[in-house]
Design a protein around this motif. Structure first.
Motif, PDB file in Angstrom:
ATOM      1  N   ALA A  85       0.840  -1.201   0.000  1.00 51.87           N
ATOM      2  CA  ALA A  85       0.000   0.000   0.000  1.00 51.87           C
ATOM      3  C   ALA A  85       0.869   1.242   0.000  1.00 51.87           C
ATOM      4  O   ALA A  85       2.055   1.200   0.305  1.00 51.87           O
ATOM      5  CB  ALA A  85      -0.912   0.015   1.231  1.00 51.87           C
ATOM      6  N   VAL A  86       0.238   2.370  -0.357  1.00 51.82           N
ATOM      7  CA  VAL A  86       0.855   3.680  -0.181  1.00 51.82           C
ATOM      8  C   VAL A  86       0.424   4.191   1.183  1.00 51.82           C
ATOM      9  O   VAL A  86      -0.767   4.242   1.488  1.00 51.82           O
ATOM     10  CB  VAL A  86       0.416   4.665  -1.283  1.00 51.82           C
ATOM     11  N   VAL A  87       1.389   4.526   2.025  1.00 56.52           N
ATOM     12  CA  VAL A  87       1.079   4.975   3.377  1.00 56.52           C
ATOM     13  C   VAL A  87       1.690   6.345   3.610  1.00 56.52           C
ATOM     14  O   VAL A  87       2.682   6.720   2.987  1.00 56.52           O
ATOM     15  CB  VAL A  87       1.607   3.981   4.435  1.00 56.52           C
ATOM     16  N   GLU A  88       1.067   7.087   4.512  1.00 53.40           N
ATOM     17  CA  GLU A  88       1.562   8.410   4.888  1.00 53.40           C
ATOM     18  C   GLU A  88       2.472   8.250   6.099  1.00 53.40           C
ATOM     19  O   GLU A  88       2.095   7.621   7.086  1.00 53.40           O
ATOM     20  CB  GLU A  88       0.389   9.337   5.210  1.00 53.40           C
ATOM     21  N   LEU A  89       3.651   8.823   6.028  1.00 45.34           N
ATOM     22  CA  LEU A  89       4.658   8.636   7.071  1.00 45.34           C
ATOM     23  C   LEU A  89       4.751   9.885   7.934  1.00 45.34           C
ATOM     24  O   LEU A  89       5.134  10.950   7.447  1.00 45.34           O
ATOM     25  CB  LEU A  89       6.010   8.340   6.424  1.00 45.34           C
ATOM     26  N   PRO A  90       4.394   9.806   9.218  1.00 45.13           N
ATOM     27  CA  PRO A  90       4.514  10.963  10.109  1.00 45.13           C
ATOM     28  C   PRO A  90       5.892  11.031  10.738  1.00 45.13           C
ATOM     29  O   PRO A  90       6.606  10.039  10.802  1.00 45.13           O
ATOM     30  CB  PRO A  90       3.434  10.690  11.168  1.00 45.13           C
ATOM     31  N   THR A  91       6.248  12.203  11.217  1.00 42.88           N
ATOM     32  CA  THR A  91       7.535  12.376  11.881  1.00 42.88           C
ATOM     33  C   THR A  91       7.335  12.327  13.397  1.00 42.88           C
ATOM     34  O   THR A  91       6.396  12.937  13.920  1.00 42.88           O
ATOM     35  CB  THR A  91       8.204  13.705  11.505  1.00 42.88           C
ATOM     36  N   PRO A  92       8.212  11.609  14.112  1.00 48.66           N
ATOM     37  CA  PRO A  92       8.125  11.604  15.569  1.00 48.66           C
ATOM     38  C   PRO A  92       8.853  12.778  16.206  1.00 48.66           C
ATOM     39  O   PRO A  92       8.952  12.838  17.423  1.00 48.66           O
ATOM     40  CB  PRO A  92       8.807  10.278  15.937  1.00 48.66           C
ATOM     41  N   TYR A  93       9.378  13.677  15.369  1.00 44.79           N
ATOM     42  CA  TYR A  93      10.138  14.817  15.879  1.00 44.79           C
ATOM     43  C   TYR A  93       9.486  16.129  15.442  1.00 44.79           C
ATOM     44  O   TYR A  93       8.856  16.208  14.395  1.00 44.79           O
ATOM     45  CB  TYR A  93      11.580  14.812  15.353  1.00 44.79           C
ATOM     46  N   ALA A  94       9.684  17.145  16.254  1.00 44.26           N
ATOM     47  CA  ALA A  94       9.351  18.510  15.859  1.00 44.26           C
ATOM     48  C   ALA A  94      10.663  19.258  15.681  1.00 44.26           C
ATOM     49  O   ALA A  94      11.580  19.126  16.490  1.00 44.26           O
ATOM     50  CB  ALA A  94       8.490  19.184  16.915  1.00 44.26           C
ATOM     51  N   GLY A  95      10.758  20.014  14.608  1.00 38.75           N
ATOM     52  CA  GLY A  95      11.999  20.737  14.368  1.00 38.75           C
ATOM     53  C   GLY A  95      12.103  21.197  12.934  1.00 38.75           C
ATOM     54  O   GLY A  95      11.098  21.464  12.274  1.00 38.75           O
ATOM     55  N   VAL A  96      13.346  21.267  12.423  1.00 35.39           N
ATOM     56  CA  VAL A  96      13.610  21.750  11.069  1.00 35.39           C
ATOM     57  C   VAL A  96      14.268  20.630  10.270  1.00 35.39           C
ATOM     58  O   VAL A  96      15.227  20.004  10.726  1.00 35.39           O
ATOM     59  CB  VAL A  96      14.526  22.993  11.104  1.00 35.39           C
ATOM     60  N   ILE A  97      13.741  20.373   9.072  1.00 36.44           N
ATOM     61  CA  ILE A  97      14.304  19.343   8.199  1.00 36.44           C
ATOM     62  C   ILE A  97      15.665  19.820   7.689  1.00 36.44           C
ATOM     63  O   ILE A  97      15.766  20.889   7.087  1.00 36.44           O
ATOM     64  CB  ILE A  97      13.374  19.047   7.014  1.00 36.44           C
ATOM     65  N   PHE A 152      15.230  10.766   6.506  1.00 36.11           N
ATOM     66  CA  PHE A 152      15.447  12.206   6.571  1.00 36.11           C
ATOM     67  C   PHE A 152      16.112  12.532   7.898  1.00 36.11           C
ATOM     68  O   PHE A 152      16.156  11.705   8.816  1.00 36.11           O
ATOM     69  CB  PHE A 152      14.133  12.988   6.422  1.00 36.11           C
ATOM     70  N   SER A 153      16.672  13.738   7.983  1.00 41.00           N
ATOM     71  CA  SER A 153      17.277  14.221   9.225  1.00 41.00           C
ATOM     72  C   SER A 153      16.550  15.473   9.675  1.00 41.00           C
ATOM     73  O   SER A 153      16.082  16.267   8.847  1.00 41.00           O
ATOM     74  CB  SER A 153      18.766  14.526   9.031  1.00 41.00           C
ATOM     75  N   CYS A 154      16.473  15.631  10.990  1.00 43.24           N
ATOM     76  CA  CYS A 154      15.703  16.748  11.550  1.00 43.24           C
ATOM     77  C   CYS A 154      16.478  17.377  12.703  1.00 43.24           C
ATOM     78  O   CYS A 154      16.979  16.671  13.590  1.00 43.24           O
ATOM     79  CB  CYS A 154      14.346  16.237  12.038  1.00 43.24           C
ATOM     80  N   GLU A 155      16.628  18.696  12.666  1.00 46.79           N
ATOM     81  CA  GLU A 155      17.229  19.448  13.769  1.00 46.79           C
ATOM     82  C   GLU A 155      16.134  19.688  14.799  1.00 46.79           C
ATOM     83  O   GLU A 155      15.208  20.480  14.579  1.00 46.79           O
ATOM     84  CB  GLU A 155      17.796  20.771  13.262  1.00 46.79           C
ATOM     85  N   THR A 156      16.211  18.955  15.925  1.00 45.64           N
ATOM     86  CA  THR A 156      15.154  19.035  16.931  1.00 45.64           C
ATOM     87  C   THR A 156      15.359  20.162  17.919  1.00 45.64           C
ATOM     88  O   THR A 156      14.434  20.525  18.640  1.00 45.64           O
ATOM     89  CB  THR A 156      15.048  17.706  17.694  1.00 45.64           C
ATOM     90  N   GLY A 157      16.591  20.656  18.011  1.00 49.02           N
ATOM     91  CA  GLY A 157      16.826  21.770  18.923  1.00 49.02           C
ATOM     92  C   GLY A 157      16.851  21.384  20.379  1.00 49.02           C
ATOM     93  O   GLY A 157      16.790  22.245  21.242  1.00 49.02           O
ATOM     94  N   ASP A 158      16.924  20.056  20.671  1.00 46.52           N
ATOM     95  CA  ASP A 158      16.918  19.654  22.073  1.00 46.52           C
ATOM     96  C   ASP A 158      18.295  19.220  22.562  1.00 46.52           C
ATOM     97  O   ASP A 158      18.431  18.539  23.554  1.00 46.52           O
ATOM     98  CB  ASP A 158      15.923  18.518  22.317  1.00 46.52           C
ATOM     99  N   GLY A 159      19.371  19.632  21.817  1.00 44.38           N
ATOM    100  CA  GLY A 159      20.725  19.320  22.269  1.00 44.38           C
ATOM    101  C   GLY A 159      21.175  20.269  23.359  1.00 44.38           C
ATOM    102  O   GLY A 159      20.501  21.230  23.725  1.00 44.38           O
ATOM    103  N   ALA A 160      22.387  20.040  23.836  1.00 39.01           N
ATOM    104  CA  ALA A 160      22.895  20.852  24.946  1.00 39.01           C
ATOM    105  C   ALA A 160      23.067  22.297  24.551  1.00 39.01           C
ATOM    106  O   ALA A 160      22.900  23.188  25.348  1.00 39.01           O
ATOM    107  CB  ALA A 160      24.220  20.262  25.438  1.00 39.01           C
ATOM    108  N   SER A 161      23.432  22.530  23.271  1.00 36.43           N
ATOM    109  CA  SER A 161      23.727  23.902  22.868  1.00 36.43           C
ATOM    110  C   SER A 161      22.575  24.556  22.152  1.00 36.43           C
ATOM    111  O   SER A 161      22.596  25.742  21.917  1.00 36.43           O
ATOM    112  CB  SER A 161      24.955  23.912  21.952  1.00 36.43           C
ATOM    113  N   GLY A 162      21.562  23.770  21.810  1.00 37.11           N
ATOM    114  CA  GLY A 162      20.528  24.336  20.961  1.00 37.11           C
ATOM    115  C   GLY A 162      19.280  24.733  21.667  1.00 37.11           C
ATOM    116  O   GLY A 162      18.464  25.453  21.143  1.00 37.11           O
ATOM    117  N   ASP A 163      19.050  24.208  22.896  1.00 39.84           N
ATOM    118  CA  ASP A 163      17.737  24.472  23.480  1.00 39.84           C
ATOM    119  C   ASP A 163      17.793  24.359  24.992  1.00 39.84           C
ATOM    120  O   ASP A 163      17.218  23.478  25.584  1.00 39.84           O
ATOM    121  CB  ASP A 163      16.722  23.474  22.915  1.00 39.84           C
TER     122      ASP A 163
END
Length: 472
Positions: A44-56, A74-85
């Motif tokens: 089937a064709v399925v829609e893929l959601p992201t488990p992260y919020a951030g910037v692609i 894909f990769s996503c900048e979540t902003g939850d690292g030590a220096s980012g958030d």
């Protein structure tokens, strides 16, 4: 922090998926559980959601490319690292933090690329993992600050506000993509048609399969510009070229399943031609009844109900041969498969616990399955676990056939076209509505007598729907 999202197993050990369409681009901000891509599995064709919020930050595959399960999608900048958030009120630096002069210190402006510590989800619709701590935090200003040169912000200025302003100035709106479904976009890609130049004739400008086929047949001259074949007012006939279609997705899966079924289960097919005038009158009566105005009850629904009732009396047809355990499993309930022809090939979604549904509920469930299958939105769960199937070849004007079993099932019933034919009725010849039923079954599980008993019960209900009351 940059998180890589690996392609999950989208159902029952599938090893790969094809990227049909991206819903996002590099630089886009995504929210939790936002759909980022349409991917096509073997089912089937399925829609893929992201488990992260951030910037692609990266898309690791292009549309049309096949990605193996476990490979990054894909990769996503979540902003939850030590220096980012850092949390509000937290100190800006720490005594143990390396200074800019340290030779081995990582760059303060380069996000650290780390893999997920927890195992990834394995099904579409999984949602986000519970990773502890705050579920959602404001990241927009912090992420934007990483994009702004330090010279933009004064020593005593508002860094977050300046960063947000500068980031907003660099946002370039993306053009709206033409409205179409994933199967239609795949067809356009296979035929070399640019959807940007195709006018949509569907509802609210939706581009349909017919629109793409028309654009493909029109060729390069669809935009009104002359081609080499028509230059100078002369029209020359071009030699037709062969069409090569990649074997993948549903077509590949269906082919493998049919070969496995044909060369594993010894097929036998029995036929029964019956007078279904009473069934057709019954269906027409329900359609005219206002009490059923919101339901589309069809002859297929009546056949489906008849199959469920007949399977109770002949449980051998609702079974599976288990080679590993050397057992025959007779199912307690009926998960009724309904074969559906789609733009992507044949799929057989099934109605779970169909034997527990009323005729009206069964008709609604079949209609919903058919709609989602044609739109390419069938859930993987609906394509697995079937116990017996129906294929309606009558909609194509076919009277009978020898259908191939779905792997793991013991029987499949084909219903042919309903035709008005001279038929013996109450001792006279009259024009009656006639249908041929074709039952294919696995002769390892079902003997000829058992197949005939099942087929006779289905035929008896279709000759006289009231007969169903004697089988409940």
């Amino acid at each position: 922090m940059i998180r890589e999202f690996p392609l999950p197993d989208l159902g029952e050990g599938l090893t790969e998926s094809e990227v049909v369409a991206w819903r996002v681009a590099v630089g886009d901000r995504v929210e939790l559980n936002q759909i980022v891509a349409d991917v096509e599995t073997a089912k089937a064709v399925v829609e893929l959601p992201t488990p992260y919020a951030g910037v692609i930050t990266a898309l690791h595959a292009v549309e049309g490319e096949t990605v193996n399960v476990g490979e990054p999608l894909f990769s996503c900048e979540t902003g939850d690292g030590a220096s980012g958030d850092s949390l509000p009120g937290a100190p800006a630096t720490d005594a143990s933090e390396p200074t800019p002069g340290d030779a081995d210190a990582p760059s303060a402006t380069t996000p650290e690329r780390v893999p997920d510590a927890a195992p990834g989800p394995n099904l579409v619709g999984y949602g986000a993992r519970d990773e502890g701590g705050p579920k959602r935090r404001a990241r927009r200003a912090a992420l934007a600050a990483d994009l702004v040169p330090q010279s933009v912000v004064g020593g005593d200025g508002d860094a977050a506000a300046a960063a947000t302003t500068v980031a907003a100035e660099h946002v370039v709106p993306r053009p709206e993509r033409p409205r179409s479904t994933p199967p239609v976009r795949k067809l356009a890609r296979d035929l070399g048609v640019d959807l940007e130049s195709v006018p949509g004739t569907g509802e609210r400008g939706l581009i349909t399969r017919a629109d793409v086929e028309a654009a493909a047949s029109a060729g390069p001259a669809a935009d009104g510009r002359p081609t080499d074949a028509t230059a100078g007012g002369e029209r020359r006939m071009e030699a037709p070229s062969d069409v090569r279609i990649p074997i993948r997705g549903v077509r590949k899966h269906t082919a493998a399943a049919m070969v496995r079924s044909a060369f594993t289960a010894p097929h036998v097919t029995e036929f029964l031609t019956i007078d279904v005038t009473a069934t057709m009158d019954f269906v027409r009566g329900l359609r005219e009844d206002r009490a059923f105005a919101g339901h589309r009850i069809t002859p297929l629904a009546v056949v489906a109900k008849a199959v469920c009732l007949a399977a109770r009396r002949t449980p051998e047809v609702n079974a599976r041969w288990e080679e590993d355990t050397q057992q025959i499993v007779q199912f307690a309930g009926v998960n009724l498969g309904i074969a559906a022809a789609t733009d992507r090939g044949l799929v057989v979604p099934n109605v779970k616990a169909a034997d527990r549904l009323t005729l009206v509920e069964l008709a609604d469930a079949i209609g919903e399955l058919a709609t989602t299958a044609r739109e390419g939105r069938t859930a993987p769960a609906d394509l697995t676990g079937g116990t017996i199937s129906i294929t309606n070849v009558g909609v194509f004007g076919i009277d009978a056939g020898t259908p191939i079993l779905n792997p793991g099932e013991a029987a499949i019933l084909a219903m042919g076209a309903v035709r008005r034919l001279p038929w013996e009725h109450r001792g006279e010849i009259a024009l009656r509505e006639v249908m041929t039923l074709s039952l294919s079954f696995d002769h390892r599980l079902v003997d000829g007598q058992q197949g005939a008993a099942f087929l006779t019960d289905v035929g008896a209900i279709l000759r006289d729907p009231a007969r169903a009351l004697t089988m409940v």
